[in-house]
Design a protein around this motif. Structure first.
Motif, PDB file in Angstrom:
ATOM      1  N   ALA A 135       0.840  -1.211   0.000  1.00 18.66           N
ATOM      2  CA  ALA A 135       0.000   0.000   0.000  1.00 18.66           C
ATOM      3  C   ALA A 135       0.871   1.256   0.000  1.00 18.66           C
ATOM      4  CB  ALA A 135      -0.907   0.011   1.221  1.00 18.66           C
ATOM      5  N   ILE A 136       0.314   2.330  -0.521  1.00 20.66           N
ATOM      6  CA  ILE A 136       0.971   3.638  -0.445  1.00 20.66           C
ATOM      7  C   ILE A 136       0.067   4.586   0.325  1.00 20.66           C
ATOM      8  CG2 ILE A 136       1.726   5.673  -1.736  1.00 20.66           C
ATOM      9  CD1 ILE A 136       2.784   3.935  -3.900  1.00 20.66           C
ATOM     10  N   TYR A 137       0.676   5.283   1.284  1.00 20.51           N
ATOM     11  CA  TYR A 137      -0.069   6.270   2.070  1.00 20.51           C
ATOM     12  C   TYR A 137       0.607   7.622   1.881  1.00 20.51           C
ATOM     13  CZ  TYR A 137      -2.370   8.521   6.026  1.00 20.51           C
ATOM     14  OH  TYR A 137      -3.098   9.368   6.812  1.00 20.51           O
ATOM     15  N   GLY A 138      -0.121   8.549   1.312  1.00 15.17           N
ATOM     16  CA  GLY A 138       0.472   9.851   1.009  1.00 15.17           C
ATOM     17  C   GLY A 138      -0.319  10.985   1.613  1.00 15.17           C
ATOM     18  N   SER A 139      -0.362  12.119   0.908  1.00 13.78           N
ATOM     19  CA  SER A 139      -1.039  13.261   1.514  1.00 13.78           C
ATOM     20  C   SER A 139      -1.389  14.324   0.494  1.00 13.78           C
ATOM     21  CB  SER A 139      -0.162  13.877   2.606  1.00 13.78           C
ATOM     22  OG  SER A 139       0.818  14.713   2.033  1.00 13.78           O
ATOM     23  N   GLY A 140      -2.020  15.355   0.980  1.00 12.76           N
ATOM     24  CA  GLY A 140      -2.299  16.540   0.180  1.00 12.76           C
ATOM     25  C   GLY A 140      -1.065  17.423   0.053  1.00 12.76           C
ATOM     26  N   PHE A 153       1.220   4.010 -10.509  1.00 14.53           N
ATOM     27  CA  PHE A 153       2.016   2.866 -10.062  1.00 14.53           C
ATOM     28  C   PHE A 153       1.130   1.836  -9.360  1.00 14.53           C
ATOM     29  CE2 PHE A 153       4.613   1.001  -6.573  1.00 14.53           C
ATOM     30  CZ  PHE A 153       5.563   0.336  -7.331  1.00 14.53           C
ATOM     31  N   ILE A 154       0.295   2.295  -8.422  1.00 15.75           N
ATOM     32  CA  ILE A 154      -0.524   1.368  -7.629  1.00 15.75           C
ATOM     33  C   ILE A 154      -1.679   0.806  -8.463  1.00 15.75           C
ATOM     34  CG2 ILE A 154      -2.359   1.431  -5.863  1.00 15.75           C
ATOM     35  CD1 ILE A 154       0.094   0.906  -4.410  1.00 15.75           C
ATOM     36  N   LYS A 155      -2.415   1.702  -9.141  1.00 20.25           N
ATOM     37  CA  LYS A 155      -3.645   1.248  -9.811  1.00 20.25           C
ATOM     38  C   LYS A 155      -3.367   0.695 -11.203  1.00 20.25           C
ATOM     39  CE  LYS A 155      -6.569   3.926  -6.860  1.00 20.25           C
ATOM     40  NZ  LYS A 155      -6.908   5.287  -6.466  1.00 20.25           N
ATOM     41  N   GLY A 156      -2.422   1.347 -11.909  1.00 19.10           N
ATOM     42  CA  GLY A 156      -2.121   0.874 -13.257  1.00 19.10           C
ATOM     43  C   GLY A 156      -1.041  -0.196 -13.254  1.00 19.10           C
ATOM     44  N   GLY A 157      -0.185  -0.180 -12.239  1.00 18.79           N
ATOM     45  CA  GLY A 157       0.945  -1.103 -12.225  1.00 18.79           C
ATOM     46  C   GLY A 157       0.717  -2.306 -11.321  1.00 18.79           C
ATOM     47  N   ASP A 164      -4.126   5.740  -0.352  1.00 15.30           N
ATOM     48  CA  ASP A 164      -5.011   6.723   0.271  1.00 15.30           C
ATOM     49  C   ASP A 164      -4.135   7.849   0.803  1.00 15.30           C
ATOM     50  OD1 ASP A 164      -7.882   6.719   0.312  1.00 15.30           O
ATOM     51  OD2 ASP A 164      -7.852   6.782   2.495  1.00 15.30           O
ATOM     52  N   PRO A 165      -4.673   9.052   0.863  1.00 10.96           N
ATOM     53  CA  PRO A 165      -3.895  10.168   1.388  1.00 10.96           C
ATOM     54  C   PRO A 165      -4.388  10.549   2.783  1.00 10.96           C
ATOM     55  CG  PRO A 165      -5.668  11.010   0.046  1.00 10.96           C
ATOM     56  CD  PRO A 165      -5.897   9.527   0.183  1.00 10.96           C
ATOM     57  N   ASN A 166      -3.551  11.275   3.505  1.00 14.43           N
ATOM     58  CA  ASN A 166      -4.005  11.774   4.802  1.00 14.43           C
ATOM     59  C   ASN A 166      -5.149  12.777   4.622  1.00 14.43           C
ATOM     60  OD1 ASN A 166      -2.863  14.150   3.954  1.00 14.43           O
ATOM     61  ND2 ASN A 166      -1.543  14.416   5.724  1.00 14.43           N
ATOM     62  N   ALA A 167      -5.390  13.189   3.383  1.00 20.98           N
ATOM     63  CA  ALA A 167      -6.545  14.052   3.109  1.00 20.98           C
ATOM     64  C   ALA A 167      -7.830  13.379   3.584  1.00 20.98           C
ATOM     65  CB  ALA A 167      -6.630  14.367   1.619  1.00 20.98           C
ATOM     66  N   ARG A 168      -7.790  12.054   3.704  1.00 17.91           N
ATOM     67  CA  ARG A 168      -8.926  11.325   4.270  1.00 17.91           C
ATOM     68  C   ARG A 168      -9.221  11.810   5.695  1.00 17.91           C
ATOM     69  NH1 ARG A 168     -12.514   7.967   1.752  1.00 17.91           N
ATOM     70  NH2 ARG A 168     -10.857   6.771   0.762  1.00 17.91           N
ATOM     71  N   LEU A 169      -8.166  12.265   6.384  1.00 17.29           N
ATOM     72  CA  LEU A 169      -8.320  12.738   7.759  1.00 17.29           C
ATOM     73  C   LEU A 169      -8.681  14.215   7.784  1.00 17.29           C
ATOM     74  CD1 LEU A 169      -5.026  11.136   9.146  1.00 17.29           C
ATOM     75  CD2 LEU A 169      -7.291  10.095   9.055  1.00 17.29           C
ATOM     76  N   CYS A 170      -8.809  14.809   6.621  1.00 14.27           N
ATOM     77  CA  CYS A 170      -8.767  16.259   6.529  1.00 14.27           C
ATOM     78  C   CYS A 170      -9.887  16.801   5.648  1.00 14.27           C
ATOM     79  CB  CYS A 170      -7.380  16.596   5.973  1.00 14.27           C
ATOM     80  SG  CYS A 170      -7.067  18.279   5.545  1.00 14.27           S
ATOM     81  N   MET A 171     -10.021  16.268   4.445  1.00 10.27           N
ATOM     82  CA  MET A 171     -10.947  16.852   3.477  1.00 10.27           C
ATOM     83  C   MET A 171     -12.027  15.896   2.996  1.00 10.27           C
ATOM     84  SD  MET A 171      -9.971  19.795   3.371  1.00 10.27           S
ATOM     85  CE  MET A 171     -11.309  20.194   2.268  1.00 10.27           C
ATOM     86  N   ALA A 172     -12.002  14.645   3.460  1.00  8.22           N
ATOM     87  CA  ALA A 172     -12.893  13.644   2.860  1.00  8.22           C
ATOM     88  C   ALA A 172     -14.362  14.075   2.952  1.00  8.22           C
ATOM     89  CB  ALA A 172     -12.685  12.294   3.537  1.00  8.22           C
ATOM     90  N   SER A 173     -14.743  14.645   4.087  1.00  5.89           N
ATOM     91  CA  SER A 173     -16.150  15.042   4.242  1.00  5.89           C
ATOM     92  C   SER A 173     -16.494  16.257   3.387  1.00  5.89           C
ATOM     93  CB  SER A 173     -16.456  15.350   5.712  1.00  5.89           C
ATOM     94  OG  SER A 173     -16.273  14.193   6.494  1.00  5.89           O
ATOM     95  N   ALA A 174     -15.511  17.092   3.114  1.00  2.00           N
ATOM     96  CA  ALA A 174     -15.763  18.217   2.197  1.00  2.00           C
ATOM     97  C   ALA A 174     -16.054  17.667   0.810  1.00  2.00           C
ATOM     98  CB  ALA A 174     -14.561  19.155   2.165  1.00  2.00           C
ATOM     99  N   VAL A 175     -15.268  16.653   0.409  1.00  2.00           N
ATOM    100  CA  VAL A 175     -15.457  16.046  -0.914  1.00  2.00           C
ATOM    101  C   VAL A 175     -16.857  15.436  -1.011  1.00  2.00           C
ATOM    102  CG1 VAL A 175     -14.672  14.238  -2.488  1.00  2.00           C
ATOM    103  CG2 VAL A 175     -12.993  15.555  -1.164  1.00  2.00           C
TER     104      VAL A 175
END
Lengths: 797, 222
Positions: A135-140, A153-157, A164-175
């Motif tokens: 898995a890859i864990y990144g951010s905004g 890399f992850i989805k195509g490769g 998933d990005p830390n944006a999940r902890l931050c912006m997911a509900s805005a999205v």
């Protein structure tokens, strides 16, 4: 010539009188040319600030390969030459003497230096052993090309969608709030609304500290004699409250009831905008099990659902006096006032985050305060490219670039065609979202913990995940789990890392960010990274190439070509996986231009790279005009500005979920929070940020001016509670929740002031990890956890 | 040329205090109490005796327009420039605040002292060099956080950041010509903030009655 102080004062007084008579202070006139600037001897180039989602532009002054000075960029629309304390000190983040400069592998408990070649092999080995568990864990904070490379890399490769990005902890509900309302993510308005609004409403938001440049953009209008009325709705007084005309202190979680109360009043007074709603809106309600799109409703049903939210009832549960609620309703009922709402983590980090986001949009739609300059629901982001990368590139477990979804077959096919991959390469099953990914990683393989390796880039989950004991520290005892961390400094996350990769940061690499107002911003590398630190994009491409060379099928396209083939301007294949050749061409430009067509489907047209180079960022949709120039869009969905709205139309929500150009006004009921204070844990605990530090202070903590201004976390408490406990500022306290204990100093009567029964702890201090106390309960739709409220006990240490 | 070290809070405050006291202004920053890494009082005395504008130990080069009568003023100027630099990460950075701020209840209370400038006893509050902006703490952070005695705070490695030290010096076309402006003017449009009554010793203008500074003073040519 010398003269004494008395004479000097006398002559100064004369000067003041002269200046007053002439209508000017000494040199302080508007037409003064600023042609003299500090640091003429330096080389200056533009860059967006490294920190928050505001997206200020700075000018970076370099000499002899080092950054020596920073200026607010006078050419930037966002900040117009001004910065905040963090922005002015952004250069210092490059120069902490503990920068990571060599790859390190943990052997016998110790991180030992290894070569890049060995490090790349270690990662390739982990993938070959357990590709589905990688898995890859990144951010905004990923640049757009970085997020795009990881996504491909992850989805195509690797075909496993575990990104998933830390944006999940931050912006997911805005999205999810945007999607549920407009059928497409990201704000309609922009920062220009801040220049035009008559009323500013901050919903659980403290922009005076978290988005200072935007906040002062509004408040400085007062200094120019304009009237701006500020309603601050919060669970704690903050520096923003200092500027407020009205402070509405509410009991945590009751923001939903307040929004419903205002909507009810709009209807009760017959002051809702029937024309706007009739033409442009439909009604929506929750299905039994909460879902993103719910089910259709009607105005009649909507109005009936709001009926219980009377001033009396809402005063009772929220603690906000009915008179204040009535005042807020007055503003929404007044069509002559321009109203802009701002919100950020208070609304998003909420187990009812999606619901609350939709309610704010709904209030603006119902009242018609939408779509003209100054009338706007504006969601702010916390990271510099949460919008540009996490949301637009879609580095989420369920998403594909440009607003596509892994679960939709045509969307997968689009991507496979764009990427020239065989059909069926992209896995239709969403990967693990943040909380699930880390929960899985910290669960033994034998007990179903399927994620075996996580590669972390540009974020610090060891400090920012909720309930750290469970979601991060649990890894320590699990021998077959492997943590890879690309970082610039030692952090709470590198403490448990098995492989540490030194990264280039900010102006040590090329980059592109996308800020809160849809603005895509480009910069060039201006100094070299220290030691053996290298670009994150290179790291991903190098691993991909190693797999390709070992015969990994996923790293090949339909024609057997390497998936990260990069051509230079002459069309020659450049071996960019080989570091000495990485900057032979502009990889950022290549990846960005490859990504750009993805953005068209949702009408988020991006400007060409070379156009971005010449600008201080452009707000999408950016479309080419007949004269060949590129035009940005300030007010999306509005006929007077958005090129995708037909001529003569006032408003068109052209990604409407109902397919009729209408936005959805939701009814979402108030529901109590998952944990409330009780006899054992009698306080509300809220967490958050402070002005001086950005997130976990791994960067700002290394800037002496910022560290010295705010060197320690604290527990902020109300004067009455402090008196009852016999506590004063500086006393050591122990804060406990059902998840853990934390000892830290008390601050009474400080910068913020929680009401009695509430405490606040900032999360920047890596010695004092408040996320060992927070709750992992999350919004069922956005999967975003609630860091803003849980039950805590407080005692003297 | 060495760069000024970060001075401790007490040293900076002492420096601020001395700028107001004419009798001790020549000692300037050098007369502060000894702190970590700074010379002892005896060493300082010797240093200030020996210090001349061309001493390689001084942080600032001799202004090219110096005349012999101005050496006292030059010394004060150097001291003030060093003091100024010690409050900033680099030339052009917003200065940090050498006093506690959290005890002031509202951000606007900054203006009470820093609006027109303020002198009380030996303390000087310089006026703002830029037009009033609503949120002072947006850019200016304190050096005296409220909890520093309760907790040592996060410990991080030293920084190797070396900020732009100073632009300039000013030049004069001939001995009596008005000196050029040796620094940037972004956010520094109120010349009297530093050069006026409540400005810095050694930097104060000799002719405060003249209202339009930039009539005679122009940017330093490259």
């Amino acid at each position: 010539m010398r003269f004494d102080r008395r004479e000097f004062m006398a002559r100064s007084a004369m000067a003041a009188a002269t200046a007053a008579a002439a209508g000017m202070a000494s040199g302080n006139t508007a037409d003064v040319s600023l042609n003299v600037l500090d640091g003429d001897e330096l080389t200056w180039d533009k860059a967006p600030c490294r920190f928050c989602g505001t997206g200020c532009h700075v000018m970076v002054g370099t000499r002899n390969g080092k950054v020596e000075a920073i200026r607010g960029d006078l050419k930037a629309d966002v900040n117009k030459g001004l910065l905040c304390a963090k922005g002015y000190h952004v250069a210092g983040i490059l120069y902490g003497e503990d920068r990571l400069t060599t790859p390190m592998l943990r052997r016998n408990g110790q991180l030992e230096p290894i070569t890049w070649d060995e490090a790349i092999d270690v990662i390739a080995d982990r993938i070959e052993v357990d590709q589905p568990g990688f898995a890859i864990y990144g951010s905004g904070q990923w640049t757009i090309p970085e997020g795009y490379a990881c996504q491909k890399f992850i989805k195509g490769g690797l075909s496993n969608n575990n990104i998933d990005p830390n944006a999940r902890l931050c912006m997911a509900s805005a999205v999810t709030g945007f999607l549920a309302t407009y059928g497409v993510d990201e704000p309609a308005g922009c920062y220009d609304d801040l220049d035009a609004c008559d009323v500013l409403i901050t919903w659980g938001n403290n922009p005076a500290e978290m988005h200072p440049v935007l906040f002062s953009r509004v408040m400085d209008r007062r200094s120019r004699g304009e009237h701006v009325e500020l309603f601050d709705l919060g669970t704690r007084r903050t520096r923003t409250t200092d500027f407020a005309d009205h402070y509405l202190n509410f009991t945590p979680q009751t923001d939903l009831a307040i929004a419903n109360c205002i909507a009810r009043e709009l209807i009760a007074r017959d002051a809702w905008d029937k024309d706007f709603v009739g033409k442009h809106c439909a009604f929506r309600k929750d299905t039994e099990k909460p879902s993103l799109f719910g089910e259709p409703s009607s105005f009649k049903e909507y109005a009936a659902s709001l009926e219980p939210y009377t001033f009396e009832y809402v005063e009772e549960i929220s603690g906000v006096p009915a008179a204040q609620l009535r005042l807020l309703a007055d503003r929404f009922c007044d069509p002559s006032k321009k109203i802009t709402s701002l919100w950020c983590m208070g609304v998003n980090q909420h187990t009812r985050g999606t619901a609350m986001n939709t309610l704010i949009h709904g209030l603006h739609l119902l009242s018609g305060h939408f779509g003209t300059p100054g009338d706007s629901p504006t969601s702010l982001t916390g990271q510099p490219s949460a919008c540009g990368t996490a949301r637009e590139v879609g580095t989420l477990a369920h998403a594909l670039p440009g607003g596509r979804l892994v679960a939709k077959e045509p969307h997968r096919t689009h991507c496979e065609d764009f990427w020239n991959l065989p059909h069926g390469r992209i896995n239709p099953k969403p990967g693990t979202h943040t909380v699930a990914m880390w929960d899985n990683f910290c669960t033994p393989t034998s007990e179903g913990g399927k994620v075996s390796t996580i590669w972390v880039q540009v974020t610090n989950p060891g400090q920012t995940l909720p309930n750290l004991q469970k979601l991060f520290n649990g890894k320590e005892a699990l021998e077959d789990k492997f943590l890879i961390v690309s970082e610039v400094y030692p952090t709470a996350t590198t403490k448990l890392a098995d492989l540490v990769l030194p990264s280039a940061m900010w102006v040590e690499k090329n980059g592109i960010f996308g800020n809160s107002e849809r603005r895509t911003q480009q910069w060039f590398r201006q100094v070299m990274p220290p030691g053996d630190a290298r670009d994150d994009v290179w790291q991903v491409v190098a691993v991909a190439r190693r797999l390709f060379d070992r015969g990994h099928e996923g790293m090949r396209g339909r024609d057997g070509e390497f998936i990260f083939t990069v051509l230079d301007d002459e069309g020659v294949d450049v071996p960019v996986w080989d570091w000495p050749h990485y900057y032979d061409t502009n990889v950022d430009k290549y990846l960005y231009e490859e990504y750009r067509p993805f953005a068209r489907m949702k009408h988020k047209d991006l400007a060409p790279y070379d156009v971005l180079v010449e600008s201080r960022g452009l707000r999408w949709p950016v479309v080419q005009q007949s004269d060949g120039s590129w035009r940005e869009t300030r007010f999306r969905f509005s006929g007077f500005d958005d090129p995708y709205v037909a001529h003569g139309e006032e408003i068109d929500f052209y990604h409407s979920k109902t397919g009729d150009g209408k936005a959805q006004i939701w009814f979402r009921p108030y529901a109590p929070p998952p944990e409330s204070p009780d006899a054992d844990y009698p306080f509300w605990l809220c967490t958050g940020r402070v002005l001086e530090h950005w997130h976990t202070a791994t960067m700002t903590g290394r800037v002496p001016q910022l560290r010295d201004a705010m060197p320690t976390a604290y527990v902020e408490l109300n004067g009455a509670d402090a008196k009852a406990l016999g506590v004063s500022t500086g006393d050591r306290m122990v804060v406990s929740t059902r998840r853990g204990d934390l000892e830290l100093p008390a601050w009474v009567g400080g910068r913020g002031a929680p009401p009695s029964g509430s405490i606040f702890i900032p999360f920047f201090d890596e010695r004092l990890l408040v996320n060992e106390l927070t709750l992992e309960a999350h919004d069922p739709i956005s999967k975003q956890p609630d860091y803003k409220k849980c039950a805590a006990a407080l005692r003297r240490a | 040329m060495t760069r000024p070290r970060m001075l401790s809070n007490s040293a900076i405050l002492a420096g601020v205090l001395t700028t107001a006291g004419a009798s001790i202004l020549l000692a300037g920053v050098l007369a502060t109490t000894p702190t970590d890494g700074l010379p002892s009082p005896a060493e300082q005395d010797a240093a200030s005796q020996a210090r001349s504008l061309t001493n390689p130990d001084t942080n600032f080069e001799s202004p090219t327009w110096k005349s012999s009568q101005q050496s006292d003023r030059d010394q004060a100027c150097m001291n003030s420039l060093n003091l100024r630099a010690s409050l900033r990460a680099y030339e052009g950075a917003p200065p940090t605040i050498p006093h506690d701020i959290e005890s002031f209840t509202r951000t606007k209370s900054c203006l009470d002292c820093h609006g027109d400038g303020f002198v009380m006893g030996t303390r000087v509050a310089h006026p703002m060099p830029h037009p009033y902006l609503a949120a002072c703490e947006q850019c200016h952070v304190t050096q005296e956080p409220p909890l520093s005695r309760a907790d040592p705070g996060m410990q991080f490695a030293e920084t190797s950041f070396e900020g732009l030290f100073r632009t300039g010096p000013a030049t004069r076309a001939w001995d009596e010509a008005p000196p050029t402006i040796p620094h940037g003017r972004l956010m520094r449009t109120n010349c009297l903030a530093c050069h006026g009554t409540h400005g810095y010793e050694g930097l104060q203008t000799t002719h405060p009655e003249r209202a339009n500074c930039i009539q005679c003073h122009v940017g330093t040519p490259e």
